[in-house]
Design a protein around this motif. Structure first.
Motif, PDB file in Angstrom:
ATOM      1  N   PHE A   1       0.824  -1.218   0.000  1.00  8.59           N
ATOM      2  CA  PHE A   1       0.000   0.000   0.000  1.00  8.59           C
ATOM      3  C   PHE A   1       0.858   1.268   0.000  1.00  8.59           C
ATOM      4  N   ARG A   2       2.060   1.211   0.557  1.00  9.72           N
ATOM      5  CA  ARG A   2       2.954   2.381   0.514  1.00  9.72           C
ATOM      6  C   ARG A   2       3.221   2.771  -0.930  1.00  9.72           C
ATOM      7  N   LYS A   3       3.507   1.780  -1.754  1.00 13.33           N
ATOM      8  CA  LYS A   3       3.789   2.052  -3.164  1.00 13.33           C
ATOM      9  C   LYS A   3       2.572   2.645  -3.863  1.00 13.33           C
ATOM     10  N   GLU A   4       1.396   2.052  -3.620  1.00 14.80           N
ATOM     11  CA  GLU A   4       0.176   2.533  -4.258  1.00 14.80           C
ATOM     12  C   GLU A   4      -0.239   3.913  -3.760  1.00 14.80           C
ATOM     13  N   ALA A   5       0.148   4.239  -2.525  1.00 16.19           N
ATOM     14  CA  ALA A   5      -0.228   5.523  -1.922  1.00 16.19           C
ATOM     15  C   ALA A   5       0.766   6.633  -2.261  1.00 16.19           C
ATOM     16  N   ASN A   6       1.898   6.269  -2.839  1.00 13.32           N
ATOM     17  CA  ASN A   6       2.955   7.236  -3.142  1.00 13.32           C
ATOM     18  C   ASN A   6       3.443   7.966  -1.898  1.00 13.32           C
ATOM     19  N   VAL A   7       3.694   7.212  -0.846  1.00  9.25           N
ATOM     20  CA  VAL A   7       4.244   7.784   0.391  1.00  9.25           C
ATOM     21  C   VAL A   7       5.712   7.369   0.453  1.00  9.25           C
ATOM     22  N   PRO A   8       6.600   8.316   0.217  1.00  8.45           N
ATOM     23  CA  PRO A   8       8.023   7.964   0.183  1.00  8.45           C
ATOM     24  C   PRO A   8       8.593   7.780   1.592  1.00  8.45           C
ATOM     25  N   TYR A   9       9.643   6.979   1.652  1.00 10.01           N
ATOM     26  CA  TYR A   9      10.391   6.883   2.906  1.00 10.01           C
ATOM     27  C   TYR A   9      11.089   8.213   3.134  1.00 10.01           C
ATOM     28  N   PRO A  10      11.283   8.702   4.309  1.00 13.78           N
ATOM     29  CA  PRO A  10      11.080   8.070   5.601  1.00 13.78           C
ATOM     30  C   PRO A  10       9.717   8.376   6.215  1.00 13.78           C
ATOM     31  N   HIS A  11       8.775   8.883   5.448  1.00 11.73           N
ATOM     32  CA  HIS A  11       7.472   9.259   6.006  1.00 11.73           C
ATOM     33  C   HIS A  11       6.702   8.010   6.433  1.00 11.73           C
ATOM     34  N   SER A  12       6.169   8.058   7.643  1.00  9.85           N
ATOM     35  CA  SER A  12       5.463   6.902   8.190  1.00  9.85           C
ATOM     36  C   SER A  12       4.022   6.831   7.730  1.00  9.85           C
ATOM     37  N   TYR A  13       3.411   7.965   7.491  1.00  7.18           N
ATOM     38  CA  TYR A  13       1.988   7.999   7.145  1.00  7.18           C
ATOM     39  C   TYR A  13       1.739   8.986   6.012  1.00  7.18           C
ATOM     40  N   ALA A  14       0.641   8.767   5.298  1.00  6.06           N
ATOM     41  CA  ALA A  14       0.193   9.716   4.283  1.00  6.06           C
ATOM     42  C   ALA A  14      -0.458  10.906   4.987  1.00  6.06           C
ATOM     43  N   THR A  15      -0.358  12.061   4.373  1.00  5.47           N
ATOM     44  CA  THR A  15      -0.981  13.260   4.937  1.00  5.47           C
ATOM     45  C   THR A  15      -2.486  13.242   4.688  1.00  5.47           C
ATOM     46  N   ILE A  16      -3.189  14.115   5.359  1.00  2.25           N
ATOM     47  CA  ILE A  16      -4.638  14.230   5.155  1.00  2.25           C
ATOM     48  C   ILE A  16      -4.929  14.589   3.702  1.00  2.25           C
ATOM     49  N   GLU A  17      -4.118  15.465   3.138  1.00  4.04           N
ATOM     50  CA  GLU A  17      -4.319  15.858   1.737  1.00  4.04           C
ATOM     51  C   GLU A  17      -4.142  14.665   0.804  1.00  4.04           C
ATOM     52  N   GLN A  18      -3.124  13.853   1.060  1.00  2.48           N
ATOM     53  CA  GLN A  18      -2.904  12.665   0.240  1.00  2.48           C
ATOM     54  C   GLN A  18      -4.098  11.708   0.349  1.00  2.48           C
ATOM     55  N   CYS A  19      -4.628  11.577   1.540  1.00  2.00           N
ATOM     56  CA  CYS A  19      -5.769  10.672   1.766  1.00  2.00           C
ATOM     57  C   CYS A  19      -7.020  11.155   1.042  1.00  2.00           C
ATOM     58  N   LYS A  20      -7.187  12.466   0.967  1.00  2.00           N
ATOM     59  CA  LYS A  20      -8.359  13.014   0.280  1.00  2.00           C
ATOM     60  C   LYS A  20      -8.296  12.770  -1.220  1.00  2.00           C
ATOM     61  N   SER A  21      -7.090  12.750  -1.775  1.00  2.00           N
ATOM     62  CA  SER A  21      -6.956  12.613  -3.219  1.00  2.00           C
ATOM     63  C   SER A  21      -6.654  11.180  -3.677  1.00  2.00           C
ATOM     64  N   ASN A  22      -6.336  10.293  -2.730  1.00  2.00           N
ATOM     65  CA  ASN A  22      -5.953   8.931  -3.095  1.00  2.00           C
ATOM     66  C   ASN A  22      -6.452   7.962  -2.023  1.00  2.00           C
ATOM     67  N   ALA A  23      -7.459   7.171  -2.378  1.00  2.00           N
ATOM     68  CA  ALA A  23      -8.036   6.224  -1.414  1.00  2.00           C
ATOM     69  C   ALA A  23      -6.998   5.220  -0.918  1.00  2.00           C
ATOM     70  N   LYS A  24      -6.006   4.924  -1.732  1.00  2.00           N
ATOM     71  CA  LYS A  24      -4.957   3.982  -1.315  1.00  2.00           C
ATOM     72  C   LYS A  24      -4.096   4.570  -0.199  1.00  2.00           C
ATOM     73  N   ALA A  25      -4.027   5.901  -0.135  1.00  2.00           N
ATOM     74  CA  ALA A  25      -3.258   6.541   0.943  1.00  2.00           C
ATOM     75  C   ALA A  25      -3.922   6.284   2.291  1.00  2.00           C
ATOM     76  N   GLU A  26      -5.241   6.375   2.314  1.00  2.00           N
ATOM     77  CA  GLU A  26      -5.975   6.070   3.559  1.00  2.00           C
ATOM     78  C   GLU A  26      -5.798   4.603   3.921  1.00  2.00           C
ATOM     79  N   GLN A  27      -5.836   3.733   2.925  1.00  2.00           N
ATOM     80  CA  GLN A  27      -5.643   2.308   3.174  1.00  2.00           C
ATOM     81  C   GLN A  27      -4.224   2.045   3.681  1.00  2.00           C
ATOM     82  N   PHE A  28      -3.260   2.762   3.121  1.00  2.00           N
ATOM     83  CA  PHE A  28      -1.882   2.638   3.607  1.00  2.00           C
ATOM     84  C   PHE A  28      -1.798   3.038   5.077  1.00  2.00           C
ATOM     85  N   ASN A  29      -2.432   4.147   5.441  1.00  2.00           N
ATOM     86  CA  ASN A  29      -2.409   4.581   6.841  1.00  2.00           C
ATOM     87  C   ASN A  29      -3.016   3.523   7.748  1.00  2.00           C
ATOM     88  N   CYS A  30      -4.095   2.902   7.314  1.00  2.00           N
ATOM     89  CA  CYS A  30      -4.726   1.848   8.109  1.00  2.00           C
ATOM     90  C   CYS A  30      -3.796   0.634   8.233  1.00  2.00           C
TER      91      CYS A  30
END
Length: 150
Positions: A35-64
């Motif tokens: 899900f990190r790859k699908e959410a486009n959350v690069p290392y070293p960031h642990s979680y997707a931002t709220i903005e990323q989650c609003k624009s990409n459902a996979k980002a919310e799934q990655f956070n979960c």
């Protein structure tokens, strides 16, 4: 010198504590990495931002997935230890409770990541792992009381 005698059927305790629990940890890591790859959350960031989650459902799934994995890592070491120790006196019971913990943790991961419920509320599906964890803790205390002599 102290000798620790293990019951004949202690292998099942070890299989759960040092085999199945770490294997579930590997599954958590694999799910989170995918899900990190699908959410486009690069290392070293642990979680997707709220903005990323609003624009990409996979980002919310990655956070979960990330939070489910972190919660697993917060609870697995003590559960492994409790299973190993409780299994010295109660091998069948410790194995059974350890397996129930694994089942509930698997449901926790599934519900958190794949249920589609908002804010990871699907995790409640496996929230009963706390009861299994508490039972292992209790068995450990019963085992300890027999080892303490005053």
């Amino acid at each position: 010198m102290v000798a620790i005698l293990v019951p004949d059927n202690y292998g099942s305790v070890v299989a759960v504590a040092l085999g199945a629990i770490p294997l579930l940890g590997f599954v958590h890591g694999a799910v989170t990495t995918a899900f990190r790859k699908e959410a486009n959350v690069p290392y070293p960031h642990s979680y997707a931002t709220i903005e990323q989650c609003k624009s990409n459902a996979k980002a919310e799934q990655f956070n979960c997935a990330q939070r489910a994995h972190a919660n697993f890592l917060e609870n697995a070491p003590q559960t492994m230890l409790f299973t190993l120790f409780a299994g010295l006196k109660y091998p069948h019971l410790a194995t059974a409770i350890g397996v129930s913990w694994l089942i509930f943790r698997s449901l926790f991961l599934y519900g958190y990541v794949y249920s589609g419920k908002p804010q990871g509320k699907g995790r409640m599906l496996g929230g009963f792992f706390w009861f299994s964890q508490a039972a292992l803790w209790g068995l450990t205390l019963f085992g300890v009381k027999d080892m303490i002599s005053f």
